[in-house]
Design an enzyme around this catalytic site. Structure first.
Site, mmCIF file in Angstrom:
data_model
loop_
_atom_site.group_PDB
_atom_site.id
_atom_site.type_symbol
_atom_site.label_atom_id
_atom_site.label_comp_id
_atom_site.label_asym_id
_atom_site.label_seq_id
_atom_site.Cartn_x
_atom_site.Cartn_y
_atom_site.Cartn_z
ATOM 1 N N LYS A 54 8.017 1.733 5.049
ATOM 2 C CA LYS A 54 6.827 2.602 5.031
ATOM 3 C C LYS A 54 6.305 2.803 6.453
ATOM 4 O O LYS A 54 5.979 3.916 6.861
ATOM 5 C CB LYS A 54 5.714 1.978 4.165
ATOM 6 C CG LYS A 54 5.955 2.138 2.677
ATOM 7 C CD LYS A 54 5.009 1.270 1.859
ATOM 8 C CE LYS A 54 5.429 1.302 0.402
ATOM 9 N NZ LYS A 54 4.800 0.275 -0.429
ATOM 10 N N GLN A 98 0.156 -3.808 -0.743
ATOM 11 C CA GLN A 98 1.463 -3.962 -1.386
ATOM 12 C C GLN A 98 1.384 -4.920 -2.569
ATOM 13 O O GLN A 98 0.857 -6.029 -2.460
ATOM 14 C CB GLN A 98 2.473 -4.475 -0.336
ATOM 15 C CG GLN A 98 3.907 -4.570 -0.822
ATOM 16 C CD GLN A 98 4.571 -3.224 -1.101
ATOM 17 O OE1 GLN A 98 4.187 -2.200 -0.537
ATOM 18 N NE2 GLN A 98 5.538 -3.217 -1.981
ATOM 19 N N ASP A 121 -2.225 5.083 -3.185
ATOM 20 C CA ASP A 121 -1.389 4.702 -4.327
ATOM 21 C C ASP A 121 -1.873 5.373 -5.619
ATOM 22 O O ASP A 121 -1.135 5.421 -6.598
ATOM 23 C CB ASP A 121 -1.496 3.180 -4.556
ATOM 24 C CG ASP A 121 -0.328 2.413 -3.975
ATOM 25 O OD1 ASP A 121 0.784 2.958 -3.944
ATOM 26 O OD2 ASP A 121 -0.540 1.255 -3.570
HETATM 27 N N1 GUN Z 1 5.116 -2.483 -4.915
HETATM 28 C C1 GUN Z 1 6.203 -1.793 -5.363
HETATM 29 N N2 GUN Z 1 5.954 -0.476 -5.402
HETATM 30 C C2 GUN Z 1 4.679 -0.313 -4.974
HETATM 31 C C3 GUN Z 1 3.862 0.825 -4.780
HETATM 32 O O1 GUN Z 1 4.239 1.978 -5.043
HETATM 33 N N3 GUN Z 1 2.612 0.580 -4.312
HETATM 34 C C4 GUN Z 1 2.162 -0.672 -4.044
HETATM 35 N N4 GUN Z 1 0.912 -0.820 -3.599
HETATM 36 N N5 GUN Z 1 2.905 -1.759 -4.215
HETATM 37 C C5 GUN Z 1 4.156 -1.572 -4.670
#
Ligand code: GUN
Length: 299
Positions: A54, A98, A121
């Protein structure tokens, strides 16, 4: 019939390019650089890989990336204090915490402490509510990516029968809401659904998000239907002893013979998730500054 393969890698690259163009315009015309803060608590190896990826892609499209790596035993109070600081930082337009969080932290409490306008998100309860009542909100990245691919393939989705297999808060439910908003007739199927095969066979669009490797086989798919496979499952390799392979929730080899279009795994929905996170960050930045939103990057 063999289906058109919807290439998520190529599609995600075009989304990132559009984001990059918009970021450049924000910088040139308004002196604003969108910023994304990612918070990682602990050292889960898969999460570390996601966060690194990311951060790299955020910088590649010209945005600022702020990574906050916290100890696995960080207290809830310390995590909430960091989120409060990011909520109040005008250089941060998107915040992502995350998941999963270590067990001692209350995930709902933490997610709902993020400013909904910065919740890239789309997991905050107020964004969930706004999506389900058809209001402008931040939309979860994976369903947004699926929607973009469906719109690109079909143009209008109006009047199509869509079956979403899986009822998770992260994919199934928001996906169903997005399809409903695009005037599909939507059914959410799950483990208790009666005659799920026939239901899927009747659909113009099947979105598979159950987390069960290759559950949906070709005989579940209607001739010419569009199949979006959200699943990412690692299984033992059927031919190579001691090796593993990634498969989706759809049995690709049989489904590709029935579908009109299908996303592969890997290389389908997967790459779209981070691309949509970047899209959401630029959208959040535009909204925060009262500027026009990027076209084609929102729901
Ligand atoms: N962990 C796995 N996929 C995601 C996601 O799309 N967002 C977040 N915040 N954590 C994750």
């Amino acid at each position: 019939m063999s289906a058109k393969i919807i290439d998520g890698k190529v599609f995600a690259a075009t989304v990132r390019e559009k984001v990059g163009t918009h970021v450049a315009r924000l910088k040139d015309e308004h002196g604003i650089t969108p910023g994304l803060a990612v918070v990682l608590v602990g050292e889960d190896p898969a999460s570390q890989v996601y966060v690194r990826s990311k951060g790299k892609m955020t910088v590649e499209v010209g945005m600022n990336s702020y990574e906050h790596k916290l100890d696995v035993d960080t207290s809830e109070a310390d995590l909430l204090a960091l989120i409060d600081q990011l909520n109040n930082d005008p250089t941060v337009h998107g915040i992502l915490c995350q998941l999963p969080l270590p067990k001692h932290l209350n995930e709902d409490l933490v997610i709902n402490s993020i400013d909904p306008a910065k919740d890239v998100d789309g997991f905050h309860i107020s964004n969930v509510g706004m999506l389900s009542t058809g209001q402008k909100s931040m939309v979860p990245c994976t369903p947004l990516g699926c929607l973009m691919m469906l719109r690109d393939h079909h143009g209008s989705l109006s009047g199509m029968n869509a079956v979403v297999v899986g009822r998770s808060n992260i994919v199934g439910k928001p996906m169903a809401n997005l399809l409903l908003r695009d005037s599909c007739t939507v059914t959410i199927a799950h483990s208790r659904t009666k005659d799920i095969e026939a239901l899927c066979r009747s659909a113009d669009i099947v979105v598979a998000a159950v987390g069960r490797p290759e559950m949906i086989t070709g005989d579940w798919i209607g001739e010419g239907a569009t199949v979006i496979d959200v699943g990412i499952n690692r299984i033992d390799h059927p031919e190579k002893e001691g090796k593993t392979k990634l498969v989706g929730d759809v049995h690709f080899e049989s489904a590709v013979e029935k579908a009109g279009a299908i996303t592969p795994v890997p290389g389908g929905v997967g790459p779209m998730t981070i691309a949509c996170l970047l899209a959401n960050t630029v959208t959040a930045c535009c909204r925060a500054n009262g500027l026009a939103e990027p076209e084609g990057l929102t729901a």
